[in-house]
Motif scaffolding. Structure first.
Motif, PDB file in Angstrom:
ATOM      1  N   ARG A  29       1.003  -1.417  -0.010  1.00  0.00           N
ATOM      2  CA  ARG A  29       0.038  -0.041   0.072  1.00  0.00           C
ATOM      3  C   ARG A  29       0.967   0.862  -0.248  1.00  0.00           C
ATOM      4  N   SER A  30       2.050   1.218   0.339  1.00  0.00           N
ATOM      5  CA  SER A  30       2.653   2.501   0.630  1.00  0.00           C
ATOM      6  C   SER A  30       3.526   2.814  -0.087  1.00  0.00           C
ATOM      7  N   VAL A  31       3.331   1.858  -1.582  1.00  0.00           N
ATOM      8  CA  VAL A  31       4.118   2.601  -2.360  1.00  0.00           C
ATOM      9  C   VAL A  31       2.855   2.941  -3.795  1.00  0.00           C
ATOM     10  N   CYS A  32       1.419   2.847  -3.613  1.00  0.00           N
ATOM     11  CA  CYS A  32       1.354   3.793  -4.121  1.00  0.00           C
ATOM     12  C   CYS A  32       0.257   4.586  -3.130  1.00  0.00           C
ATOM     13  N   THR A  33       0.865   4.386  -1.701  1.00  0.00           N
ATOM     14  CA  THR A  33       0.510   6.275  -1.778  1.00  0.00           C
ATOM     15  C   THR A  33       1.696   7.287  -0.864  1.00  0.00           C
ATOM     16  N   SER A  34       2.790   7.111  -2.169  1.00  0.00           N
ATOM     17  CA  SER A  34       3.637   7.700  -1.976  1.00  0.00           C
ATOM     18  C   SER A  34       3.776   9.094  -2.191  1.00  0.00           C
ATOM     19  N   ARG A  35       4.683   9.896  -2.233  1.00  0.00           N
ATOM     20  CA  ARG A  35       4.612  11.536  -2.553  1.00  0.00           C
ATOM     21  C   ARG A  35       4.349  12.055  -3.118  1.00  0.00           C
ATOM     22  N   LEU A  36       5.711  11.177  -4.000  1.00  0.00           N
ATOM     23  CA  LEU A  36       5.471  11.007  -5.676  1.00  0.00           C
ATOM     24  C   LEU A  36       3.886  11.288  -6.446  1.00  0.00           C
ATOM     25  N   LEU A  37       3.541  10.137  -6.211  1.00  0.00           N
ATOM     26  CA  LEU A  37       2.144   9.552  -6.720  1.00  0.00           C
ATOM     27  C   LEU A  37       1.271  10.477  -6.939  1.00  0.00           C
ATOM     28  N   ALA A  38       0.871  10.834  -5.049  1.00  0.00           N
ATOM     29  CA  ALA A  38       0.077  11.825  -4.136  1.00  0.00           C
ATOM     30  C   ALA A  38       0.406  13.460  -4.997  1.00  0.00           C
ATOM     31  N   TRP A  39       1.465  13.860  -5.254  1.00  0.00           N
ATOM     32  CA  TRP A  39       1.322  14.812  -5.692  1.00  0.00           C
ATOM     33  C   TRP A  39       1.271  14.729  -7.167  1.00  0.00           C
ATOM     34  N   LEU A  40       1.079  14.001  -8.234  1.00  0.00           N
ATOM     35  CA  LEU A  40       1.618  13.905  -9.524  1.00  0.00           C
ATOM     36  C   LEU A  40      -0.743  13.934  -9.430  1.00  0.00           C
ATOM     37  N   SER A  41      -0.794  13.044  -8.684  1.00  0.00           N
ATOM     38  CA  SER A  41      -2.163  12.929  -8.600  1.00  0.00           C
ATOM     39  C   SER A  41      -3.384  14.284  -8.232  1.00  0.00           C
ATOM     40  N   LEU A  42      -2.586  15.020  -8.091  1.00  0.00           N
ATOM     41  CA  LEU A  42      -3.345  16.897  -7.632  1.00  0.00           C
ATOM     42  C   LEU A  42      -3.043  17.292  -8.396  1.00  0.00           C
ATOM     43  N   VAL A  43      -1.660  17.112  -9.549  1.00  0.00           N
ATOM     44  CA  VAL A  43      -1.607  18.068 -10.761  1.00  0.00           C
ATOM     45  C   VAL A  43      -2.348  17.302 -12.340  1.00  0.00           C
ATOM     46  N   SER A  44      -2.630  16.207 -11.707  1.00  0.00           N
ATOM     47  CA  SER A  44      -3.169  15.932 -12.972  1.00  0.00           C
ATOM     48  C   SER A  44      -4.119  15.733 -14.472  1.00  0.00           C
ATOM     49  N   TYR A  45      -5.171  16.323 -13.502  1.00  0.00           N
ATOM     50  CA  TYR A  45      -6.121  17.590 -14.395  1.00  0.00           C
ATOM     51  C   TYR A  45      -5.136  18.178 -15.687  1.00  0.00           C
ATOM     52  N   ASN A  46      -4.926  19.149 -15.102  1.00  0.00           N
ATOM     53  CA  ASN A  46      -3.874  20.109 -15.469  1.00  0.00           C
ATOM     54  C   ASN A  46      -3.332  19.731 -16.580  1.00  0.00           C
ATOM     55  N   ALA A  47      -2.002  18.379 -15.942  1.00  0.00           N
ATOM     56  CA  ALA A  47      -1.057  17.508 -16.793  1.00  0.00           C
ATOM     57  C   ALA A  47      -2.065  16.820 -17.906  1.00  0.00           C
ATOM     58  N   TYR A  48      -3.284  16.536 -17.693  1.00  0.00           N
ATOM     59  CA  TYR A  48      -3.802  15.494 -18.775  1.00  0.00           C
ATOM     60  C   TYR A  48      -4.190  17.238 -20.025  1.00  0.00           C
ATOM     61  N   LEU A  49      -4.772  17.924 -19.479  1.00  0.00           N
ATOM     62  CA  LEU A  49      -4.904  19.192 -20.386  1.00  0.00           C
ATOM     63  C   LEU A  49      -3.927  18.938 -21.573  1.00  0.00           C
ATOM     64  N   TRP A  50      -2.647  19.349 -20.455  1.00  0.00           N
ATOM     65  CA  TRP A  50      -1.694  20.518 -21.522  1.00  0.00           C
ATOM     66  C   TRP A  50      -1.051  19.546 -22.085  1.00  0.00           C
ATOM     67  N   ASN A  51      -0.498  18.256 -21.854  1.00  0.00           N
ATOM     68  CA  ASN A  51       0.667  17.811 -22.031  1.00  0.00           C
ATOM     69  C   ASN A  51       0.858  16.967 -23.526  1.00  0.00           C
ATOM     70  N   LEU A  52      -0.170  16.858 -23.936  1.00  0.00           N
ATOM     71  CA  LEU A  52       0.076  16.604 -25.532  1.00  0.00           C
ATOM     72  C   LEU A  52       0.230  17.947 -26.025  1.00  0.00           C
ATOM     73  N   GLU A  53      -0.618  19.132 -26.163  1.00  0.00           N
ATOM     74  CA  GLU A  53      -0.140  20.325 -27.032  1.00  0.00           C
ATOM     75  C   GLU A  53       1.082  20.871 -26.206  1.00  0.00           C
ATOM     76  N   ILE A  54       1.816  20.871 -26.379  1.00  0.00           N
ATOM     77  CA  ILE A  54       2.884  20.894 -25.172  1.00  0.00           C
ATOM     78  C   ILE A  54       4.401  20.206 -26.166  1.00  0.00           C
ATOM     79  N   ALA A  55       3.873  19.112 -26.594  1.00  0.00           N
ATOM     80  CA  ALA A  55       4.941  17.727 -27.428  1.00  0.00           C
ATOM     81  C   ALA A  55       4.575  18.570 -28.667  1.00  0.00           C
TER      82      ALA A  55
END
Length: 377
Positions: free
Chosen positions: A292-318
Motif C-alpha cells: 500500500r505504501s508504494v501506491c500512497t507515495s508522496r510522488l504519486l500523490a502529488w502527480l494525482s494533485l496536478v494530474s488534471y492540468n497535466a492531462y489537459l496540456w501535455n499533448l499540446e506542449i509536446a
C-alpha cells in the motif's frame, strides 16, 4: 500519512490516478517525439499508455460514488444534486475553459472561419464535442475524455439514489449497456472506430466497476472482520500480473496490427478492465502495508494533485516543441518538464485559488440555476 489509517487506504486512489497520468503523458510524449528510453523493457507501457484513460474512468467512478457509499454504510448525509454539481463543476470547468481559450487562439488557423471555430468552441463548452466527428478532437485530442466524463456526471446524478440502494444492480445494468453497445458496434463493423469505441456507453462498465469498488471498500472497512492482508495482497498481485500481461498482449497487437488491431483488442478485452481494476484496487487498499505504501507515495500523490492540468496540456506542449523543430530527446524531456511546470502553475495559481475564493460563490449561482433540486436518497 501512516499506513494504518483509513485515509491512507483511500490514498491508494490518488496513487492510481498518479499512475494513470504517468501512463498517458509518457504515451503522448513518446508518440509525438518518437524518443525511446534506454530501458526498453518499459516501452510497452509507453506505447500503450492510452490505457491509463480507462484507469482514470475507474478512479472517477470510485471517487464520485465514495460519499454515497459512506452515506449507506456510515449513516452520513448523501450529497445533494446541487452539491454534487457544484463540486464537479469547480473541479472541471476553470482549467478546462482556460485550456480551450488558449487552444482556440493558437489553433485558429485550423478553422475555415471564426463562426466555424465558435461552433466548435460551443460544442466543447457543452461537452458534446465527443458526439461529432468534426469536433471530436478539433482543439486537442485528449479533450474527448472530458466530454465522456461530464456526460457520466449527468447520468450519475439521475441514478445516484439507485446507486445508494442497489450498487450491484446498477453495476450490472452498466455492464449490460456497455456490452450491448460494443456488440452493436461489432455488428455494424465499427469495432475499430476510435470515436464510436470511446463514447460513454462503451466505458460505462469501467465507471461502474469504480462505483462498485467504492461500496465494497467502505463495506469491508466498516466490518469487524475483514479479509486477511496476505490474501488481499495476493489478489492484488494476481490482478497486477494480469494488467502487465494485458500491456504485453496489446503491445504485440500494436506491433503487428497497427491502430485497427489495437482498437479491436480494446473492443475485445475492455469487458475485463473493470473487474481486474476492482480486484487490484481493493487488494492494494486492504493488503499489506508495504504494498500500500508504494501506491500512497508522496510522488504519486502529488502527480494525482496536478494530474488534471497535466492531462489537459501535455499533448499540446509536446506538439509545440515538435513544431519548433527540436530533436526527439528534447521534445520528450522538455515536454515532460513543461507539462509538470504548467500543471503545477495552473493547479496552484488558478484552479485551487478559484475553488477557494470568489469564483466558488459566483459559479455556484450559475450551477444552482441548472441544479436546484436536491437528490432523493
Amino acid at each position: 500519512m501512516r499506513n494504518t489509517t483509513p485515509l491512507d487506504r483511500l490514498g491508494v486512489l490518488d496513487g492510481l490516478r498518479g499512475i494513470a497520468i504517468l501512463l498517458v503523458v509518457w504515451y503522448h510524449l513518446s508518440l509525438v517525439s518518437g524518443y525511446t528510453l534506454p530501458l526498453g523493457v518499459f516501452e510497452m507501457f509507453a506505447r500503450n499508455g492510452y490505457l491509463g484513460v480507462d484507469l482514470f474512468f475507474f478512479v472517477s467512478g470510485f471517487c464520485i460514488a465514495y460519499p454515497y457509499a459512506r452515506a449507506r454504510f456510515e449513516g452520513r448525509q448523501a450529497p445533494t444534486l446541487r452539491e454534487f454539481a457544484r463540486r464537479r463543476a469547480l473541479k472541471i470547468v476553470p482549467s478546462y475553459v482556460l485550456a480551450l481559450l488558449v487552444f482556440a487562439v493558437v489553433y485558429r488557423t485550423r478553422f475555415d472561419s471564426f463562426p466555424v471555430e465558435a461552433a466548435h468552441f460551443v460544442a466543447h463548452l457543452a461537452f458534446v464535442h465527443v458526439w461529432f466527428h468534426e469536433t471530436f478532437g478539433s482543439f486537442s485530442g485528449p479533450l474527448w475524455t472530458l466530454g465522456v466524463e461530464v456526460q457520466f456526471y449527468v447520468l450519475f446524478a439521475f441514478v445516484a439514489p439507485q446507486v445508494v440502494r442497489r450498487p450491484l444492480l446498477v453495476y450490472g445494468a452498466f455492464v449490460a449497456v456497455a456490452a450491448g453497445y460494443r456488440l452493436a458496434l461489432g455488428l455494424l463493423g465499427l469495432d475499430t472506430d476510435f470515436g464510436w469505441l470511446n463514447q460513454l456507453p462503451a466505458v460505462l462498465d469501467v465507471f461502474g466497476a469504480g462505483i462498485l469498488a467504492s461500496f465494497a471498500f467502505v463495506a469491508v472497512r466498516n466490518r469487524e472482520t475483514a479479509p486477511s492482508a496476505a490474501l488481499s495482497t495476493a489478489s492484488a498481485g494476481a490482478a497486477m500480473l494480469v494488467i502487465v500481461a494485458g500491456f504485453a498482449l496489446v503491445d504485440a497487437v500494436a506491433r503487428g496490427g497497427g491502430d485497427d488491431g489495437v482498437h479491436r483488442w480494446v473492443y475485445d478485452w475492455r469487458i475485463a478492465f473493470g473487474p481486474v481494476l476492482f480486484i487490484a484496487t481493493l487488494g492494494i487498499a486492504l493488503g499489506l502495508p508495504g504494498l500500500r505504501s508504494v501506491c500512497t507515495s508522496r510522488l504519486l500523490a502529488w502527480l494525482s494533485l496536478v494530474s488534471y492540468n497535466a492531462y489537459l496540456w501535455n499533448l499540446e506542449i509536446a506538439v509545440g516543441l515538435q513544431n519548433a523543430g527540436l530533436p526527439s530527446w528534447a521534445i520528450f524531456w522538455l515536454g515532460a518538464a513543461g507539462t509538470i511546470g504548467i500543471a503545477a502553475l495552473t493547479t496552484y495559481f488558478i484552479e485551487r485559488p478559484l475553488q477557494r475564493a470568489g469564483f466558488s460563490a459566483t459559479f455556484g449561482r450559475i450551477v444552482r440555476t441548472f441544479a436546484a433540486v436536491p437528490a432523493r436518497s
